[in-house]
Design a protein around this motif. Structure first.
Motif, PDB file in Angstrom:
ATOM      1  N   PHE A  91     -12.565 -23.061 -33.941  1.00  0.00           N
ATOM      2  CA  PHE A  91     -13.939 -23.332 -33.527  1.00  0.00           C
ATOM      3  C   PHE A  91     -14.376 -24.749 -33.908  1.00  0.00           C
ATOM      4  O   PHE A  91     -15.098 -25.401 -33.153  1.00  0.00           O
ATOM      5  N   GLN A  92     -13.929 -25.239 -35.046  1.00  0.00           N
ATOM      6  CA  GLN A  92     -14.215 -26.633 -35.419  1.00  0.00           C
ATOM      7  C   GLN A  92     -13.539 -27.584 -34.433  1.00  0.00           C
ATOM      8  O   GLN A  92     -14.128 -28.587 -34.020  1.00  0.00           O
ATOM      9  N   PHE A  93     -12.317 -27.265 -34.060  1.00  0.00           N
ATOM     10  CA  PHE A  93     -11.580 -28.084 -33.094  1.00  0.00           C
ATOM     11  C   PHE A  93     -12.332 -28.129 -31.765  1.00  0.00           C
ATOM     12  O   PHE A  93     -12.492 -29.198 -31.171  1.00  0.00           O
ATOM     13  N   CYS A  94     -12.805 -26.976 -31.323  1.00  0.00           N
ATOM     14  CA  CYS A  94     -13.566 -26.919 -30.062  1.00  0.00           C
ATOM     15  C   CYS A  94     -14.839 -27.746 -30.153  1.00  0.00           C
ATOM     16  O   CYS A  94     -15.238 -28.402 -29.185  1.00  0.00           O
ATOM     17  N   GLU A  95     -15.455 -27.723 -31.297  1.00  0.00           N
ATOM     18  CA  GLU A  95     -16.691 -28.469 -31.503  1.00  0.00           C
ATOM     19  C   GLU A  95     -16.466 -29.976 -31.346  1.00  0.00           C
ATOM     20  O   GLU A  95     -17.345 -30.690 -30.882  1.00  0.00           O
ATOM     21  N   HIS A  96     -15.272 -30.454 -31.700  1.00  0.00           N
ATOM     22  CA  HIS A  96     -15.001 -31.893 -31.712  1.00  0.00           C
ATOM     23  C   HIS A  96     -14.058 -32.372 -30.616  1.00  0.00           C
ATOM     24  O   HIS A  96     -13.670 -33.532 -30.601  1.00  0.00           O
ATOM     25  N   SER A  97     -13.669 -31.490 -29.707  1.00  0.00           N
ATOM     26  CA  SER A  97     -12.708 -31.884 -28.671  1.00  0.00           C
ATOM     27  C   SER A  97     -13.209 -31.481 -27.291  1.00  0.00           C
ATOM     28  O   SER A  97     -14.319 -30.990 -27.142  1.00  0.00           O
ATOM     29  N   SER A  98     -12.342 -31.642 -26.318  1.00  0.00           N
ATOM     30  CA  SER A  98     -12.683 -31.277 -24.941  1.00  0.00           C
ATOM     31  C   SER A  98     -12.432 -29.801 -24.650  1.00  0.00           C
ATOM     32  O   SER A  98     -12.705 -29.338 -23.552  1.00  0.00           O
ATOM     33  N   VAL A  99     -11.911 -29.066 -25.604  1.00  0.00           N
ATOM     34  CA  VAL A  99     -11.603 -27.652 -25.399  1.00  0.00           C
ATOM     35  C   VAL A  99     -12.861 -26.824 -25.626  1.00  0.00           C
ATOM     36  O   VAL A  99     -13.523 -26.940 -26.661  1.00  0.00           O
TER      37      VAL A  99
ATOM     38  N   ALA B 191      -8.595 -36.180 -17.368  1.00  0.00           N
ATOM     39  CA  ALA B 191      -9.102 -34.903 -17.883  1.00  0.00           C
ATOM     40  C   ALA B 191      -7.950 -33.957 -18.194  1.00  0.00           C
ATOM     41  O   ALA B 191      -7.950 -33.280 -19.234  1.00  0.00           O
ATOM     42  N   VAL B 192      -6.960 -33.919 -17.309  1.00  0.00           N
ATOM     43  CA  VAL B 192      -5.791 -33.069 -17.538  1.00  0.00           C
ATOM     44  C   VAL B 192      -5.100 -33.488 -18.831  1.00  0.00           C
ATOM     45  O   VAL B 192      -4.765 -32.646 -19.676  1.00  0.00           O
ATOM     46  N   GLN B 193      -4.888 -34.781 -19.012  1.00  0.00           N
ATOM     47  CA  GLN B 193      -4.208 -35.280 -20.203  1.00  0.00           C
ATOM     48  C   GLN B 193      -4.975 -34.911 -21.474  1.00  0.00           C
ATOM     49  O   GLN B 193      -4.391 -34.452 -22.457  1.00  0.00           O
ATOM     50  N   LYS B 194      -6.280 -35.080 -21.444  1.00  0.00           N
ATOM     51  CA  LYS B 194      -7.110 -34.786 -22.614  1.00  0.00           C
ATOM     52  C   LYS B 194      -7.052 -33.302 -22.965  1.00  0.00           C
ATOM     53  O   LYS B 194      -6.886 -32.931 -24.127  1.00  0.00           O
ATOM     54  N   ILE B 195      -7.164 -32.451 -21.964  1.00  0.00           N
ATOM     55  CA  ILE B 195      -7.149 -31.008 -22.203  1.00  0.00           C
ATOM     56  C   ILE B 195      -5.774 -30.547 -22.679  1.00  0.00           C
ATOM     57  O   ILE B 195      -5.655 -29.789 -23.650  1.00  0.00           O
ATOM     58  N   VAL B 196      -4.725 -31.014 -22.027  1.00  0.00           N
ATOM     59  CA  VAL B 196      -3.368 -30.603 -22.412  1.00  0.00           C
ATOM     60  C   VAL B 196      -3.050 -31.071 -23.830  1.00  0.00           C
ATOM     61  O   VAL B 196      -2.471 -30.327 -24.630  1.00  0.00           O
ATOM     62  N   THR B 197      -3.439 -32.288 -24.164  1.00  0.00           N
ATOM     63  CA  THR B 197      -3.209 -32.814 -25.513  1.00  0.00           C
ATOM     64  C   THR B 197      -3.927 -31.946 -26.540  1.00  0.00           C
ATOM     65  O   THR B 197      -3.353 -31.588 -27.579  1.00  0.00           O
ATOM     66  N   SER B 198      -5.171 -31.576 -26.259  1.00  0.00           N
ATOM     67  CA  SER B 198      -5.934 -30.726 -27.171  1.00  0.00           C
ATOM     68  C   SER B 198      -5.296 -29.348 -27.319  1.00  0.00           C
ATOM     69  O   SER B 198      -5.160 -28.833 -28.439  1.00  0.00           O
ATOM     70  N   LEU B 199      -4.893 -28.745 -26.210  1.00  0.00           N
ATOM     71  CA  LEU B 199      -4.256 -27.433 -26.274  1.00  0.00           C
ATOM     72  C   LEU B 199      -2.934 -27.492 -27.033  1.00  0.00           C
ATOM     73  O   LEU B 199      -2.597 -26.573 -27.783  1.00  0.00           O
ATOM     74  N   LYS B 200      -2.198 -28.552 -26.835  1.00  0.00           N
ATOM     75  CA  LYS B 200      -0.924 -28.713 -27.567  1.00  0.00           C
ATOM     76  C   LYS B 200      -1.176 -28.812 -29.065  1.00  0.00           C
ATOM     77  O   LYS B 200      -0.431 -28.240 -29.865  1.00  0.00           O
TER      78      LYS B 200
END
Length: 164
Positions: free
Chosen positions: A49-57, A18-27
């Protein structure tokens, strides 16, 4: 106090995946760079907002600010029309409204603890509790008659109050 009541315990409980997925998305959000024009800003916020819709963020003030390389105070200033164009103010107000509506929906659907929701609304959107002062009753006043005026000194000595 048990160790489980410390906030750090919750952070330690997050899985490495989960940490890896979130950090990758934030990066990825951060790497988009800082928009310079109002049009770029509006486009970047839409991308966010589109990114949030399709990611873990999940949409939030801090991740939005990360994606456009500003401090949250800057977003608040823009939403209040400070140090920006009228168009930028509209963009910032729209983004904040979207975030507030998202938070509201999470709360109304029972997916967010109401105490957490109150905390976020107060800190992210400047909500506050309105505490109305309770009216205090006026003390009962008794006015002296003309006949009692010569005895005024006697009433003061006897300790009678609220006599005018």
């Amino acid at each position: 106090m048990s160790k489980n009541s410390y906030p750090q315990t919750a952070l330690e409980a997050v899985s490495p995946e989960a940490v890896q997925k979130i950090v990758t998305s934030l990066k990825q959000l951060h790497d988009l760079g800082r928009p310079t024009t109002d049009e770029e800003l509006a486009e970047r916020i839409d991308q966010y907002f589109q990114f949030c819709e399709h990611s873990s963020v999940r949409p939030g003030v801090e991740s939005l600010c990360l994606s456009i390389h500003i401090a949250r105070q800057t977003l608040l200033n823009w939403a209040n029309g400070q140090g920006c164009s009228e168009r930028r103010q509209q963009i910032a107000q729209s983004a904040r409204s979207f975030l507030a509506a998202y938070l509201e929906q999470l709360t109304l659907q029972g997916r967010l603890n109401p105490a957490s929701s109150c905390f976020m609304f107060k800190n992210w959107f400047n909500y506050h509790d309105n505490v109305l002062p309770e009216p205090t009753p006026e003390p009962q006043r008794r006015f002296m008659t003309m006949a009692e005026l010569p005895n005024l000194d006697n009433k003061k000595e006897s300790g009678e109050t609220n006599v005018y």
